[in-house]
Scaffold this active site. Sequence first.
Site, short mmCIF file in Angstrom:
data_model
loop_
_atom_site.label_atom_id
_atom_site.label_comp_id
_atom_site.label_asym_id
_atom_site.label_seq_id
_atom_site.Cartn_x
_atom_site.Cartn_y
_atom_site.Cartn_z
N CYS A 112 29.17 54.56 40.80
CA CYS A 112 29.41 53.17 40.38
C CYS A 112 28.12 52.37 40.23
CB CYS A 112 30.32 52.48 41.39
SG CYS A 112 31.84 53.39 41.67
N HIS A 251 29.85 45.12 42.06
CA HIS A 251 30.73 46.20 41.60
C HIS A 251 32.14 45.90 42.10
CE1 HIS A 251 32.66 49.92 40.95
NE2 HIS A 251 32.69 50.26 42.24
N ASN A 281 39.06 49.45 39.82
CA ASN A 281 37.69 49.95 39.95
C ASN A 281 37.38 50.84 38.74
OD1 ASN A 281 35.34 51.31 40.60
ND2 ASN A 281 35.96 51.82 42.68
#
Length: 324
Positions: A112, A251, A281
């Site tokens: 990520c 994030h 996500n």
Amino acid sequence: MKTSLAAIGSYTPEKILTNADFEKMVDTSDEWIRTRSGIRERHIAADDQATSDLSVIASKRALEAAHLSPKHVQAIIVATATPDMLFPSTACLVQTRIGAPHVISFDISAGCTGFLYGLAIAESLVKSGYDNILVIGADTLSKITDYTDRTTCVLFGDGAGAALIKRTELEDCILSSYFAADGSSWQLLQQPGGGSRIPASHDSVDKRLHYIKMQGNEVFKLAVRAMSEAALKTLKKASISTSQIDLLIPHQANIRIIEASAKRLHIPAEKVLVNLDRYGNTSAASIPIALDQAIREGRAKKGDLILMIAFGAGFTWGGVLLRY
Ligand code: UT7
């Protein structure tokens, strides 16, 4: 040579899975998903859509926004954990499909945090003479998600974001950055099968090893600590205090991770961009999608100080401070 963010584009697939859809698939509830993660819905790629397909659309949008022909692109970096295939790189597929010349094109694997790693690499490329670099964060985690595992399947969505980084004589848009990695806890978040350690086989598929495995609560604790550290170290390098930040783009993994990190940093909620309720996500795509949204909605204005922080598989983490 200095670096500027010329434009950004993003794309999320049309299909949406809501929490109500998951109630029909696994033993879960809208209430659990919302309170434990903050997610309400996520975009899911079609069966025939792979990471390069999403990346191409996001890249074309960035190029359009910059009024730049792909003929002028000089480098393509795709940050992804879900390449179309193990090789060739997704960046090479993007290069040919957008019609860029035969320029340096490669993928990076930093989970990520990948988009932020990509920005740092683009900055180095600018310093060594390159111009018009596409930095793409793109993932289709739905392709490696086990939709029988309630502890992971409700969390992930698909998407892509592309930033066009240019050379400039004016001000640098990247004021500072900080990056780190620690592979000692790699087992906590992984896709075990399909690589050279456990090559794809009937057995690996029967054991569902081609899917994401995550020990969520352990990852959670590491994420809060690492994201806060990334923020403070990035700001320190630029001698900027948290109170000077106009916008924090973390994030988007879990609302509780975001809130805990912002609280540690004393950054008020109104300065924190949260969109995981709509996207879940999206891994390497989460920050560029959020940055694109912030710019389009006027939440990021010219001259604003934007701090982006991420944490992901590896583990990797880092921050980039941007003067938009
Ligand atoms: O992208 C970067 C890396 N990823 C992350 O940063 C994700 C980090 N982790 C998280 O976001 C959270 O840990 C989760 C959202 C994954 C889980 O939240 P949690 O508060 O840490 O829950 P937990 O894993 O400790 O599980 C609590 C309970 C368990 O039941 P028992 O053992 O207490 O009876 C789970 O089985 O919740 C249960 N559970 C669920 N219940 C309903 C786990 N998933 C679900 C579900 N629906 N979908």
